[in-house]
Write a protein that holds these residues in place. Structure first.
Motif, PDB file in Angstrom:
ATOM      1  N   CYS A  90       0.813  -1.219   0.000  1.00 44.50           N
ATOM      2  CA  CYS A  90       0.000   0.000   0.000  1.00 44.50           C
ATOM      3  C   CYS A  90       0.845   1.267   0.000  1.00 44.50           C
ATOM      4  CB  CYS A  90      -0.944  -0.007   1.190  1.00 44.50           C
ATOM      5  SG  CYS A  90      -0.100   0.002   2.797  1.00 44.50           S
ATOM      6  N   GLN A  91       2.163   1.118  -0.120  1.00 42.91           N
ATOM      7  CA  GLN A  91       3.084   2.264  -0.156  1.00 42.91           C
ATOM      8  C   GLN A  91       2.972   3.131   1.101  1.00 42.91           C
ATOM      9  OE1 GLN A  91       5.624   3.362  -2.797  1.00 42.91           O
ATOM     10  NE2 GLN A  91       5.424   1.152  -2.537  1.00 42.91           N
ATOM     11  N   CYS A  92       2.864   2.452   2.239  1.00 46.90           N
ATOM     12  CA  CYS A  92       2.826   3.193   3.508  1.00 46.90           C
ATOM     13  C   CYS A  92       4.191   3.737   3.880  1.00 46.90           C
ATOM     14  CB  CYS A  92       2.300   2.296   4.619  1.00 46.90           C
ATOM     15  SG  CYS A  92       3.415   0.928   5.064  1.00 46.90           S
ATOM     16  N   THR A  97      10.767   1.923   4.772  1.00 43.21           N
ATOM     17  CA  THR A  97      11.809   2.934   4.607  1.00 43.21           C
ATOM     18  C   THR A  97      11.981   3.769   5.865  1.00 43.21           C
ATOM     19  OG1 THR A  97      11.516   3.053   2.205  1.00 43.21           O
ATOM     20  CG2 THR A  97      12.486   4.980   3.275  1.00 43.21           C
ATOM     21  N   ASP A  98      10.876   4.103   6.500  1.00 42.98           N
ATOM     22  CA  ASP A  98      10.945   4.936   7.700  1.00 42.98           C
ATOM     23  C   ASP A  98      11.704   4.248   8.829  1.00 42.98           C
ATOM     24  OD1 ASP A  98       9.551   6.952   6.489  1.00 42.98           O
ATOM     25  OD2 ASP A  98       7.598   6.380   7.317  1.00 42.98           O
ATOM     26  N   MET A  99      11.678   2.913   8.876  1.00 40.89           N
ATOM     27  CA  MET A  99      12.370   2.185   9.943  1.00 40.89           C
ATOM     28  C   MET A  99      13.736   1.656   9.521  1.00 40.89           C
ATOM     29  SD  MET A  99       9.533   0.175  12.178  1.00 40.89           S
ATOM     30  CE  MET A  99      10.793   0.019  13.450  1.00 40.89           C
ATOM     31  N   CYS A 100      14.149   1.912   8.284  1.00 42.15           N
ATOM     32  CA  CYS A 100      15.432   1.417   7.791  1.00 42.15           C
ATOM     33  C   CYS A 100      16.584   2.154   8.479  1.00 42.15           C
ATOM     34  CB  CYS A 100      15.517   1.605   6.279  1.00 42.15           C
ATOM     35  SG  CYS A 100      17.127   1.171   5.576  1.00 42.15           S
ATOM     36  N   SER A 101      17.460   1.408   9.159  1.00 40.71           N
ATOM     37  CA  SER A 101      18.545   2.034   9.920  1.00 40.71           C
ATOM     38  C   SER A 101      19.573   2.700   9.023  1.00 40.71           C
ATOM     39  CB  SER A 101      19.223   0.980  10.802  1.00 40.71           C
ATOM     40  OG  SER A 101      19.725  -0.088  10.019  1.00 40.71           O
ATOM     41  N   ARG A 102      19.827   2.132   7.865  1.00 41.03           N
ATOM     42  CA  ARG A 102      20.789   2.750   6.941  1.00 41.03           C
ATOM     43  C   ARG A 102      20.183   4.017   6.311  1.00 41.03           C
ATOM     44  NH1 ARG A 102      25.129  -0.660   4.817  1.00 41.03           N
ATOM     45  NH2 ARG A 102      25.853  -1.860   6.622  1.00 41.03           N
ATOM     46  N   HIS A 103      18.883   3.975   5.984  1.00 39.10           N
ATOM     47  CA  HIS A 103      18.229   5.159   5.434  1.00 39.10           C
ATOM     48  C   HIS A 103      18.287   6.311   6.436  1.00 39.10           C
ATOM     49  CE1 HIS A 103      15.333   7.514   3.095  1.00 39.10           C
ATOM     50  NE2 HIS A 103      14.682   7.744   4.222  1.00 39.10           N
ATOM     51  N   GLY A 116      16.846  -6.819   7.757  1.00 37.02           N
ATOM     52  CA  GLY A 116      15.548  -7.475   7.783  1.00 37.02           C
ATOM     53  C   GLY A 116      14.454  -6.759   8.549  1.00 37.02           C
ATOM     54  N   ILE A 117      14.702  -5.557   9.080  1.00 34.27           N
ATOM     55  CA  ILE A 117      13.651  -4.828   9.796  1.00 34.27           C
ATOM     56  C   ILE A 117      12.438  -4.609   8.901  1.00 34.27           C
ATOM     57  CG2 ILE A 117      13.012  -2.563  10.732  1.00 34.27           C
ATOM     58  CD1 ILE A 117      15.694  -2.388  12.037  1.00 34.27           C
ATOM     59  N   ALA A 146       8.668  -4.225  10.174  1.00 36.33           N
ATOM     60  CA  ALA A 146       8.013  -2.978   9.785  1.00 36.33           C
ATOM     61  C   ALA A 146       6.750  -3.168   8.959  1.00 36.33           C
ATOM     62  CB  ALA A 146       9.006  -2.099   9.018  1.00 36.33           C
ATOM     63  N   CYS A 147       6.787  -4.070   7.990  1.00 34.98           N
ATOM     64  CA  CYS A 147       5.698  -4.153   7.011  1.00 34.98           C
ATOM     65  C   CYS A 147       4.391  -4.651   7.638  1.00 34.98           C
ATOM     66  CB  CYS A 147       6.088  -5.078   5.860  1.00 34.98           C
ATOM     67  SG  CYS A 147       4.783  -5.174   4.589  1.00 34.98           S
ATOM     68  N   PRO A 148       3.319  -3.842   7.599  1.00 36.89           N
ATOM     69  CA  PRO A 148       2.045  -4.272   8.186  1.00 36.89           C
ATOM     70  C   PRO A 148       1.361  -5.375   7.383  1.00 36.89           C
ATOM     71  CG  PRO A 148       1.766  -2.172   7.059  1.00 36.89           C
ATOM     72  CD  PRO A 148       3.229  -2.468   7.044  1.00 36.89           C
TER      73      PRO A 148
END
Length: 441
Positions: free
Chosen positions: A255-257, A261-267, A303-304, A309-311
């Motif tokens: 759903c492109q929530c 990405t928001d929880m990606c530690s490298r991002h 793997g987060i 992360a993904c609902p």
């Protein structure tokens, strides 16, 4: 000690990263470093061996850490450790006063704090550029067992012949024990008593970045844990998924929530990895922006995005890893690029390990796994000639040879390679380019 002497000792005694990909320790040794970090974060749930080893052999490990720092000509050494490892920190504080160039950096119990890019930022405030290496920022990172193996090689003339392994999960007596290299999973877990489920699965390493093994999988220099779980456990089922099906699920369910990405530690550290854009491109068969796929190469594989992360329970990490493999197969090298600014709300995006363990249904297995600092007798070992990044070692023994524990059985090839040593006393039963099989006396 001169740095070249230290390199030779590390290479000839088979010392590699004791976990992860097994990068040869000598190849990191350089006078460019001004900081040496000891990684005692152990951020995946259920892993215990590094904190246990550091609490047990504190003085030897810190002494070696300081000697490595001195050989490099580095200004300081930093011990990165979770603040909740109270027993280990207390042991460090009792001896660290003798080492004025070594300091402790106490860290939150967050995942993936053990990722060296994340750890370096936490310990020094330096950001490793996407596609870069720690040494680009004058930093070298070793984990605890690697440093202890260096101590044993330098001061006791003992090569790497065993691996510390935490044996946890569905087992009646969880423990951490030294296991001779080449021992099978079946024999290793017998040291921890009886399996408590009828149909077990074996996770080699952590539940986030590990892989599934079998009873016949052998212990290598990078095996940190054997986690025994029921075959229908969520962690096991996700490891066995069909990637083609996962791509179709991305097309129907993403759903492109952008939580991935928001929880990606490298991002959060400014790296151009955006899992939600990869999922969008896959879902829509959109090849208009190739940078989305190329940036997949900057993923750490923690793997987060996939397991927390993904609902929708989708699999961005696995899809990204396939793209990374494709890039390598095509000979496309990862370019070093400038990072974006570190996100201001990065602290709020950290994932507490206890919440991760609860989400993975692993909290019930977080029990004491006492450290037994002995090496059990093993009847048969199958010792791989490749237990590290780089070229495999070349066997130097023949069928029928009598061999002793610690004896050289594989010499390093030219280039990036390390020696392999026998893990038991016995007789060579089989020799191939890939392994040496030894039957114990």
């Amino acid at each position: 000690m001169l740095i070249d002497e230290l390199k030779n000792i590390a290479r000839n005694n088979g010392i590699v990263g004791a976990g992860g990909a097994g990068f040869p320790a000598y190849a990191k040794m350089t006078e460019k470093a001004d900081t040496v970090i000891l990684n005692c974060v152990e951020c995946e749930p259920l892993l215990k061996l590094h904190r246990q080893l550091l609490a047990t052999h504190t003085e030897e490990i810190i002494q070696m850490l300081d000697e490595v720092r001195e050989s490099f000509g580095a200004k300081e050494a930093v011990i990165g450790i979770k603040s909740e490892y109270v027993t280990t920190i207390k042991a460090i504080e009792e001896v660290i006063g003798d080492f004025p160039n070594v300091r402790i950096c106490a860290l939150k119990a967050a995942y993936p704090m053990g990722d060296e890019v994340v750890l370096i930022y936490e310990a020094t405030g330096r950001v490793i550029k996407p596609g870069g290496l720690p040494i680009d920022e004058n930093v070298v990172v070793y984990n605890v067992e690697t440093m202890y193996n260096l101590y044993r090689a330098v001061h006791l003339n003992i090569p790497v012949t065993n691996k510390l392994v935490s044996i946890v999960g569905e087992i009646d007596h969880p423990l951490t024990v030294r296991v001779p290299l080449g021992t099978t999973v079946k024999e290793a877990i017998s040291l921890a008593g009886k399996i408590t489920v009828e149909d077990p699965a074996y996770v080699m390493g952590g539940p986030m970045m590990g892989r599934l093994g079998t009873e016949n999988t052998v212990i290598t220099k990078t095996t940190n844990a054997i986690i025994i779980l029921p075959k229908d456990h969520h962690v096991v089922v996700r490891m066995e998924k069909n990637l083609d099906i996962e791509k179709r699920r991305a097309s129907s369910s993403c759903c492109q929530c952008r939580t991935c990405t928001d929880m990606c530690s490298r991002h959060a550290l400014g790296h151009p990895i955006e899992p939600h854009k990869v999922m969008r491109a896959v879902a829509n068969h959109d090849l208009s922006d190739l940078s989305v796929f190329i940036n997949a190469a900057y993923c750490s594989g923690c793997g987060i995005c996939e397991k927390y992360a993904c609902p929708q329970g989708l699999s961005p990490k696995s899809i990204i890893q396939q793209f990374k493999g494709g890039l390598r197969g095509a000979g496309i090298k990862v370019e070093k690029v400038e990072p974006a600014p570190v996100l201001e709300d990065r602290e709020l995006r950290k994932l507490p390990v206890h919440r991760l363990a609860a989400r993975l249904d692993l909290a019930r297995y977080d029990k004491p796994a006492p450290f037994e600092d002995t090496t059990p007798v093993t009847k048969l070992v199958k010792i791989p000639m490749s237990q590290h990044i780089g070229a495999p070692a070349t066997p130097v023994v023949s069928v029928g040879d009598q061999v002793a524990k610690g004896q050289l059985i594989g010499e390093p090839k030219d280039g990036l390679s390390v020696a392999i040593h026998c893990s038991i006393d016995g007789v060579v039963q089989k020799v191939t380019d890939r392994e040496v099989v030894v039957k114990g006396k």
